[in-house]
Design a protein around this motif. Structure first.
Motif: not given
Length: 443
Positions: A295-309
């Motif tokens: 809620p204070v715009r603090g980074y928590v975590t992320d993910l990345g997704v690869g894509y081949d169509g």
């Protein structure tokens, strides 16, 4: 029926009382401190949002080259500034000796710039003697695709901290991150700054992180997705609740959503990229970047997704239930889940996707689940600034809605939140009201 009333009120520029007003919030991308109408204008049609939507109420300020000239940032305020290619921008805070203060800086690079995976923005908070209270960095990640990223820093009143406890003047320093700083992007970047204040607790405040929590990932939410266009900024983030939500995202674009998460609840999110034409070939290793901010715009975590169509999906790493004591945990994932309120999902599709699969929008589906029983929040000795930042109301939950379509009622809800013309919604609404009136007359 309710969805049609929302569409009419929005078209006429009216503020509808009671539940109609809350439903209108769900129909238009909006954040806790934003207004809805401008958000829809900036976001454009589904999958093609415009540039980053800065807060309408943001006050324009200039970052100083020296702390001696630093302009004051006040808790509860939104500010718009510029981040130079090199050097630092300084801002000032006047803090008391009891409240915890958070400052977040969202860096907005212009379109078409180049960047590396470690380029981004760094925020540092220091006391009057130049001692660091906190510092964090946010980068563009493996996709190397410039997009809005936010970093935060805190002056935390805690038994664990021996510095930055006194009242007085503090300084916020914002600068480019990365080994080459502004070398890969010599243009200035846009900057949005927010400062918020969290009041102290009574003597029973938690002084340690929870010892154990359920780290198992539940099955993703099932059902047909409800189309909900993403917003173009934090204050224009589209409100969603538990369910399956769908939009189309173009390469190089960023979509913002916010999810109300109450004390005691766990947030689970899975992101999916839908398939494109069957005869396409190619691969982008980090096509989708999904960041979670608190809620204070603090980074928590992320993910990345690869894509081949073809269809691809991945989920955020397990997150603990929201509790005050999480701030005593090591690591950003647990530490960031320290208060209730709106959590932000920021989805960015790297520009490289266009080189492999063309510039057409790619289907994006977010499966959001909230588990765990809602609990009472901690006993704060006062109110946050801005007020209500760390609470989730019944109105928030009602406006967020449920994201699965099961029949005609869901289709009517989609009228309000899916972006069809308000004139069409009005015509449908008049027809519904006519039928209802006739039935009531016959009765």
């Amino acid at each position: 029926m309710l969805a049609v009333v929302v569409a009419w009120g929005t078209m006429a520029g009216l503020v509808l009382p009671g539940p109609h007003a809350h439903a209108a919030t769900a129909a238009v991308p909006s954040g806790p401190s934003g207004t809805g109408g401008a958000g829809r204008a900036l976001s454009g049609v589904s999958g093609t949002p415009g540039p980053y939507a800065f807060a309408e109420e943001a006050q324009r300020v200039e970052g100083a080259l020296s702390t001696a000239d630093a302009v004051l940032l006040e808790a509860g305020g939104s500010y718009r500034s510029t981040l130079p290619p090199s050097g630092t921008a300084h801002y000032r805070l006047e803090l008391d000796a009891t409240s915890t203060t958070y400052v977040s800086a969202t860096a907005v690079p212009p379109a078409g710039v180049t960047a590396s995976a470690v380029d981004g923005v760094k925020v540092t908070l220091e006391d009057g003697d130049g001692r660091s209270c906190d510092a964090n960095t946010a980068t563009f990640g493996a996709g190397r695709s410039p997009h809005p990223v936010a970093a935060w820093a805190a002056r935390e009143i805690s038994p664990r901290r021996s510095v930055c406890k006194d009242a007085g003047t503090y300084y916020v320093t914002v600068e480019r991150a990365g080994p080459d700083a502004g070398g890969t992007s010599p243009e200035p970047w846009g900057l949005e700054l927010v400062a918020v204040s969290e009041p102290p607790l009574d003597d029973s405040a938690a002084t340690s992180a929870p010892e154990a929590w359920n780290s198992a990932s539940p099955d993703p939410v099932e059902g047909k997705a409800v189309r909900r266009p993403g917003g173009a900024g934090f204050t224009r983030a589209t409100l969603v609740g538990e369910g399956v939500w769908r939009d189309d995202i173009r390469p190089g674009r960023t979509l913002f959503y916010r999810v109300p998460v109450d004390w005691g609840q766990q947030l689970h999110v899975t992101a999916e990229l839908g398939s494109t034409e069957p005869d396409t070939t190619g691969y982008v290793a980090a096509a989708l970047d999904l960041d979670l901010y608190n809620p204070v715009r603090g980074y928590v975590t992320d993910l990345g997704v690869g894509y081949d169509g073809s269809q691809k999906s991945d989920g955020l790493a397990p997150l603990p239930p929201v509790t005050y004591g999480n701030r005593h945990a090591a690591g950003s994932r647990a530490d960031g889940m320290r208060f209730a309120g709106s959590y932000y999902l920021v989805a960015h599709l790297t520009a490289d996707v266009a080189d492999e699969f063309g510039d057409e929008p790619v289907p994006l589906t977010l499966r959001v689940r909230l588990s765990g029983e809602r609990q009472d929040g901690p006993d704060y000795q006062g109110r946050s600034v801005p007020p209500g930042l760390f609470t989730v109301t019944d109105e928030d939950r009602d406006a967020a809605g449920e994201g699965t379509e099961t029949g005609d009622d869901s289709a009517m809800t989609a009228l309000a939140v899916g972006g069809i013309g308000t004139g069409t919604a009005l015509l449908i609404g008049l027809g519904v009201w006519t039928v209802v009136a006739r039935r009531q007359g016959a009765a």
